[in-house]
Design an enzyme around this catalytic site. Structure first.
Site, PDB file in Angstrom:
ATOM      1  N   GLU A   1       0.774  -1.092   0.047  1.00  0.00           N
ATOM      2  CA  GLU A   1       0.020   0.124   0.073  1.00  0.00           C
ATOM      3  C   GLU A   1       0.880   1.247  -0.059  1.00  0.00           C
ATOM      4  OE1 GLU A   1      -1.597   3.089   2.776  1.00  0.00           O
ATOM      5  OE2 GLU A   1      -2.083   0.978   3.658  1.00  0.00           O
ATOM      6  N   HIS A   2       1.832   1.294   0.822  1.00  0.00           N
ATOM      7  CA  HIS A   2       2.795   2.251   0.890  1.00  0.00           C
ATOM      8  C   HIS A   2       3.665   2.459  -0.283  1.00  0.00           C
ATOM      9  CE1 HIS A   2       3.508   3.927   5.139  1.00  0.00           C
ATOM     10  NE2 HIS A   2       2.524   3.237   5.316  1.00  0.00           N
TER      11      HIS A   2
END
Length: 419
Positions: free
Chosen positions: A48-49
């Protein structure tokens, strides 16, 4: 509200709300930390990052964030046990632009070793800040690892430090390639839009992305809970002790008809605010608690938890709170709840759903989180009606069936010395 499927399998939900010229655009992926391969905890949050920060074949790193800021919008992302979501709040005229960005990073992410090193350091620091430096978070993590014996919910979403430290380019690329595809995603657009417009733009952007392989979410099955367990964390930073007791219970996705609704109402009656039994008994009447409550985490793919909690006041001990809370639960198991209590709880729950319609981002969250755990839009639409049908016998039954002291896990947060 309208929903439909694109040809590549991506589900789309449109929630028109024309009161203000603003939209919430959310892309949900049916993957979370509970889907991670063994030994790779934290990879869902890590990806996600990387999705949020790294470049794609068509856009430079950070370009989406800069574009959203330039038009006065907001953007963010989050990972949970069962889903990952990316969202933007912008003017309706920017919807197509946001769709192009999100469709692009769905398949065209470009990861470099520098990206991996930088974001790995970021998530390691996030863990130190959010978990290791917070005694309450440490306790919650230890309780989760004790409550769940087999389910991957026992592993924290952010991951275990020793495994996070070893996440690499191959781990991220394999996870991204497997799960980030349109047929594993749900698009939710809420706000000042028409369904026909969203459909045309979605087909023009997301519809051009090829579907990936069909995925089946297979999870380990939680065994029957048959022992009472306790977890104690002592920390010199703790000034006010606290406790929480947890039970494994069915979620809306796994429960028998009416059970999850009854658990929701049980949580409201037992600990849902200052009218609840726990608050009135422990805080108002006995004066032994500064706070007391209960909650039910119903939106989970697999089984979930029912929790009660409290913090003592004055010279009261945690044992006093625990005994009083146990007595309230036993009273419901023995005598049930009154018609007035249940009617009041129903009214509050239904009103909360009515008020939620005024919260555009929350409605997008509600539909997105529901669809990514295998339920459908009808479940959201009919929830208030199902709540209204719950009986006092059903509430008593779920309390007796699931809130068994011998099947509980209790966490105690204490100062370094004392009780």
């Amino acid at each position: 509200m309208t929903n439909f499927l694109l040809d590549n399998g991506m589900e789309v939900v449109v929630i028109p709300d024309h009161r203000a010229p603003i939209i919430t655009h959310m892309v949900w992926y049916k993957v979370g930390s509970a889907d991670e391969p063994p030994g790779k905890s934290g990879i869902a949050h890590f990806v996600e990052h990387l999705m949020f920060k790294a470049a794609t074949t068509n856009h430079a790193a950070g370009e989406l964030g800069r574009a959203v800021s330039a038009i006065g919008g907001l953007s963010n992302a989050f990972t949970s046990y069962d889903f990952t979501a990316f969202h933007e709040t912008v003017a309706p005229s920017s919807l197509e632009h946001m769709m192009h960005f999100e469709a692009d990073r769905m398949v065209n992410l470009v990861l470099t070793e520098d990206d991996i090193k930088t974001e790995r350091d970021v998530i390691l620091e996030e863990r130190r800040w959010r978990i290791d430096n917070n005694p309450q978070a440490v306790l919650e993590e230890e309780v989760g690892a004790t409550l769940w014996q087999n389910q991957p919910y026992r592993i924290p979403v952010i991951g275990w430090l020793q495994e996070m430290d070893k996440l690499n380019w191959t781990d991220a690329a394999e996870f991204y390639d497997l799960y980030y595809r349109p047929n594993n995603a749900v698009l939710v657009v809420a706000g000042d839009v028409e369904p026909e417009t969203v459909k045309a733009l979605a087909e023009k952007t997301y519809g051009k992305v090829a579907a990936g392989p069909s995925l089946t979410r297979t999870r380990p099955v939680e065994p029957e809970q048959n022992a009472r367990r306790t977890v104690t964390v002592r920390d010199p930073r703790v000034s006010v002790p606290g406790l929480s007791t947890h039970w494994v219970v069915p979620s809306y996705h796994t429960a028998e008809a009416g059970e999850a609704e009854a658990l929701d109402l049980l949580a409201e009656i037992l600990g849902g605010g200052n009218r609840s039994r726990l608050y009135q008994t422990l805080v108002v009447k006995q004066g032994i608690a500064a706070d007391a409550g209960a909650y039910f985490q119903g939106t989970m793919l697999d089984a979930t938890r029912f929790t009660i909690y409290g913090a003592p006041r004055g010279d009261a001990k945690l044992a006093d709170l625990e005994a009083a809370a146990d007595a309230e639960i036993a009273r419901i198991v023995r005598d049930g709840v009154t018609d007035d209590e249940l009617d009041g709880a129903k009214d509050r729950c239904v009103r909360s759903m009515i008020f939620a319609r005024d919260d555009q981002p929350y409605m997008a969250y509600l539909y997105g989180s529901t669809l990514t755990i295998g339920r459908n839009v009808q479940d959201v639409r009919e929830w208030s009606d199902r709540i209204r049908k719950v009986t006092t016998d059903q509430v008593k039954a779920v309390a007796a069936r699931y809130l068994v002291p011998e099947h509980s896990t209790t966490g105690y947060l204490l100062p370094k010395t004392g009780n």
